[in-house]
Design an enzyme around this catalytic site. Sequence first.
Site, PDB file in Angstrom:
ATOM      1  N   TYR A  38       0.812  -1.222   0.000  1.00  0.00           N
ATOM      2  CA  TYR A  38       0.000   0.000   0.000  1.00  0.00           C
ATOM      3  C   TYR A  38       0.850   1.278   0.000  1.00  0.00           C
ATOM      4  CZ  TYR A  38      -4.741  -1.787   1.080  1.00  0.00           C
ATOM      5  OH  TYR A  38      -5.981  -2.367   1.043  1.00  0.00           O
ATOM      6  N   GLU A  39       0.298   2.311  -0.621  1.00  0.00           N
ATOM      7  CA  GLU A  39       0.786   3.693  -0.527  1.00  0.00           C
ATOM      8  C   GLU A  39       2.282   3.825  -0.813  1.00  0.00           C
ATOM      9  OE1 GLU A  39      -1.663   5.371  -0.563  1.00  0.00           O
ATOM     10  OE2 GLU A  39      -3.132   4.091   0.417  1.00  0.00           O
ATOM     11  N   GLY A  40       2.742   3.146  -1.849  1.00  0.00           N
ATOM     12  CA  GLY A  40       4.164   3.107  -2.149  1.00  0.00           C
ATOM     13  C   GLY A  40       4.775   1.915  -1.451  1.00  0.00           C
TER      14      GLY A  40
END
Length: 590
Positions: A436-438
Amino acid sequence: MSEYRPPISDLMFSLEHVVGYPAVAALPGFEHADLETVRDILTESGEFMADAVAPTNRESDTVGAHRNDDGSVTTPPGFIAAYDAYVEAGWGAVPLPEEFGGGGFPRTIGLIIQEMMLSANMAFALCPLLTQGAIEALLNYGSDEQKKSYLPKMVTGEWAGTMNLTEPQAGTDVGALTTRAVKNDDGTYAITGQKIFITFGEHDLSEQIVHLVLARTPGAPEGTKGISCFIVPKFLVNEDGSLGERNAVECLSIEEKLGIHGSPTCVMNYDGATGYLIGEENKGMRIMFVMMNSARLSVGMQGVAVAERAYQQSLAYAQERRQGLAIGAAGKDSAIIEFPDVRRMLMTQKAYLEAARHLMLLNAANVDISTNHPDEATRTRADEIVGLLTPICKGFGTDLGNELTSIALQIHGGMGFIEETGVAQHYRDVRIAAIYEGTNGVQAADLVGRKLGVRRGSSFTEYIKEIGSLDKELAKAGKGFASIRTNLAASVDALGKTTNWMLRHGLQDPNSILAGSSPYLRMWGVTLGGWLLAKGALAAAGMGDAKLAEEKLVLARFYAEQLLPQGVALQGAATAGESDLFALDAAALA
């Protein structure tokens, strides 16, 4: 699956004695958020998560979310009732501005509420979590009219929010997105394109979904410089605030996933949908990073939260499961908690969990200082620390989520591999958090590529010096702290030397520091954890509670002797450079 017990005493100890929350509560705007009030709020919130949300976790996994023929999505049984109760109780509004109906409490307190909700049911909690990211983007960059139109009901949770970033051909490379935004005569934009991996892109929990969508306007620069951000609501909003006609956005499908089955991960299609520009054209990356940085700390907490639930279950199992006879025990068998290796696994879970929780809350406390402290220099330094800690929290926290839920499964033995016990769900659910998220590799690259160079490295070296300054207190604390002092000093020294190596090689050989970035991030996480546990043990020693002092000292000493040495051991990997990584061509790797 065992019941969830909110760790209120651990949370309050961290706030009061480790991460400096009393100083946060003294900041302008937070006077109402004193420790006594916070304890009452967190106790009540924890009871809510345990009673209303946690019981939905198992069926969330076994039933999952489903897309219907008309494009709507049905969430698992119990989700609607739990979400309605969540909105009515106002838990999502606690850390948000009073101006829009929030409680005005520090982000630190909001993060703890998130932890307890994530432990109760990670799949359920993702909807409020993504909504908060969208709220923060609008708070920072939305117009007054946009804030007035959307924020009050998003703050209450009556309306949900999403982040629509990635596309099939783009993946992590957001600059490769192709979704188009063509300006209409009335100043709105027609949004056309497809987005993937959109968490709660469609669902039945709220009457409205406010999508924040990244897209390109005609003639925009290539790459990330040409990205704009738009509000694209599921339903258009009338002038009086009521919901109007359905917008041209639909869920084409939902993904079949390894875990978090209750969270609909949607493929979203925008077919000339009406969108409203946030801020200026081609400034979407700034807005995206507001959402992303908020989410990265929350995702780091996902690792802690699910690992906490898994730990509670593995501890209960270790106390109940009888097998073999421990050395020196009487009777025909022993609970497996009496065997040294099981104790080692449980202690590893507990020590890492406490260290990681301290780290998440330390980051959140610095977020609050960076926004509310009256002194500009203090705000600036706190913001630097947030920049340093955020990729570590996300990367280290989610790596631990994977490791500690795996340990929980291991403690269950063969039964851990059987779905009936429910422990495998934790292992499957948390696996996405490191992506997630990078991804965590992106977090490590951010740490050395963007954050390390702040003030030519002084931001990092000053913080390492602050960590090392605890040595004086440890030296005075007596022989019980001796191994903590020795191992922490060695880890701090290795971290400092590695940081200096990174600074020397960064400009002339960026591939070398990128090659060592993941071990370097881990060094930071492991060292920070040892430092924070040592602070906790020192604080407990002066509280007049012998039992608490012993517990905190033993935990800090276990971490220092058995886990902290990783920090020194990783120095070689972090400074090895990139030559061996590229010494073999792709064919040789086959």
